[in-house]
Design an enzyme around this catalytic site. Structure first.
Site, PDB file in Angstrom:
ATOM      1  N   PHE A 101     111.541 -76.782   9.833  1.00 25.11           N
ATOM      2  CA  PHE A 101     110.914 -75.901   8.849  1.00 25.11           C
ATOM      3  C   PHE A 101     111.538 -74.516   8.888  1.00 25.11           C
ATOM      4  O   PHE A 101     112.199 -74.128   9.856  1.00 25.11           O
ATOM      5  CB  PHE A 101     109.398 -75.805   9.068  1.00 25.11           C
ATOM      6  N   CYS A 102     111.340 -73.773   7.795  1.00 24.46           N
ATOM      7  CA  CYS A 102     111.733 -72.373   7.722  1.00 24.46           C
ATOM      8  C   CYS A 102     110.489 -71.577   7.326  1.00 24.46           C
ATOM      9  O   CYS A 102     109.372 -71.959   7.657  1.00 24.46           O
ATOM     10  CB  CYS A 102     112.899 -72.164   6.768  1.00 24.46           C
ATOM     11  N   TRP A 103     110.650 -70.473   6.612  1.00 24.44           N
ATOM     12  CA  TRP A 103     109.501 -69.620   6.299  1.00 24.44           C
ATOM     13  C   TRP A 103     108.506 -70.292   5.351  1.00 24.44           C
ATOM     14  O   TRP A 103     107.311 -70.340   5.608  1.00 24.44           O
ATOM     15  CB  TRP A 103     110.000 -68.304   5.703  1.00 24.44           C
TER      16      TRP A 103
END
Length: 360
Positions: A101-103
């Site tokens: 995942f990222c932001w």
């Protein structure tokens, strides 16, 4: 091509179990440091320096120029090293699902997922990214299962007792602070507030009904217990340890003085730390009492803290600090809380009660 995705709620569950999945957070080091979850690996797709350059390009040349620069920065050997690290992490636990995942579950994690797939591996992308996981964490904190508060004056051995139980959440360990004016863990850096809350939520998620928390103030060092959660602590049922002052002083002596000295901390450095902390509470102690305690402290540190012959010299100022400051503070704090007392007794009796209480 459509790749595998996982809702944030399901991903949060996997992050919070005893044997978590491989979870890769591709946000930058700075983003991770400010707010992250336990059981995650930080393997950035863009470093802090890269994000700074891309941000400048976005401000001066626009979004397209920023995207082009981002692709240029994440290419060649740098890109290959990243992909290799991601793939090695995934392969290290082949029986478990891997998540990334990222932001917000957007461009960075999509790119990473695609590159991993091109290298023959599958990985779930967390929908809504960190923000989605954070939303799940806050839901858990705002609606915790019923719990019991373990109370007792400073030095009564609450933390030590808690670790004898199956369902104990050590708030001080999560905050990396012992929860008092003298509570900093030597050499430890406290987490940022969001990270503290995230790890609290992960701990709350998998404990059983009627788990135990140690009685705390709203602030544990720089970490703040969320308001709604602390409100639940104020009214939660309580088990109270009753321990004589001298025994409590001995507990403090062992944990705060002998343990650091045994670990190699110089007595002079330890003495300086205590003297500074006592000075910080001068106004609450009163000038004369503050000076008296500091004088007793100075006299005690002339002796070897590991030699039993000099233990009494240390216990004298610790006991005085307890009775003149901590005990008064504790009694006042307790008077502000509306709690039902389930049991009051010695350390061992409270342990026996809570052990049985959990089996009911």
């Amino acid at each position: 091509m459509t790749h595998l995705t996982m809702p944030a709620a399901e991903a949060f569950k996997l992050l919070s179990i005893t044997n978590p999945a491989i979870v890769i957070d591709v946000r930058s080091e700075g983003e991770y440091d400010k707010a992250h979850f336990g059981n995650t690996l930080n393997m950035p797709i863009l470093s802090d320096a890269h994000r700074h350059e891309v941000g400048l390009a976005y401000k001066t040349e626009g979004s397209e120029a920023a995207k082009v620069l981002g692709h240029q920065l994440v290419s060649g050997d740098y890109k290959e090293r990243m992909i290799q690290q991601w793939c090695e992490a995934i392969k290290s636990h082949p029986q478990q699902p891997a998540l990334i995942f990222c932001w917000r579950g957007g461009l960075r994690s999509r790119l990473a997922q695609d590159w991993v797939y091109q290298n023959g591996l599958e990985i779930f992308r967390v929908e809504s990214g960190y923000k989605g996981l954070r939303h799940e964490a806050l839901k858990v904190i705002e609606n915790p299962a019923p719990f019991v508060v373990l109370s007792g004056m400073t030095g009564s051995g609450k933390t030590r007792l808690g670790h004898k139980l199956r369902n104990f959440i050590d708030l001080e360990a999560l905050a990396k602070h012992r929860g008092s004016a003298f509570g900093s863990h030597f050499g430890a850096i406290q987490p940022h507030q969001a990270t503290f809350e995230n790890k609290l939520a992960q701990s709350l998620y998998h404990v059983a009904y009627d788990y135990v928390l140690e009685d705390e103030s709203p602030n544990i060092g720089r970490c703040h217990l969320p308001d709604r959660f602390y409100a639940r602590m104020v009214s939660a049922p309580m088990v109270m340890i009753e321990t004589p002052t001298r025994i409590r002083a001995m507990e403090i002596f062992k944990e705060y003085i002998q343990a650091p000295v045994t670990g190699g901390m110089p007595l002079t450095e330890l003495e300086s730390s205590f003297a500074k902390n006592i000075e910080r509470i001068r106004n609450k102690l009163g000038g004369l009492e503050c000076d008296n305690i500091k004088q007793l402290l100075s006299q005690s540190f002339q002796f070897d803290a590991l030699n039993e012959a000099y233990t009494a010299a240390y216990l004298d100022w610790i006991e005085r600090l307890l009775t003149q400051y901590y005990d008064k503070l504790y009694i006042h704090s307790l008077s502000l809380k509306s709690r039902k007392t389930l049991y009051t007794g010695s350390w061992q009796d409270c342990l026996d009660f809570l052990t049985q209480f959990h089996h009911e």
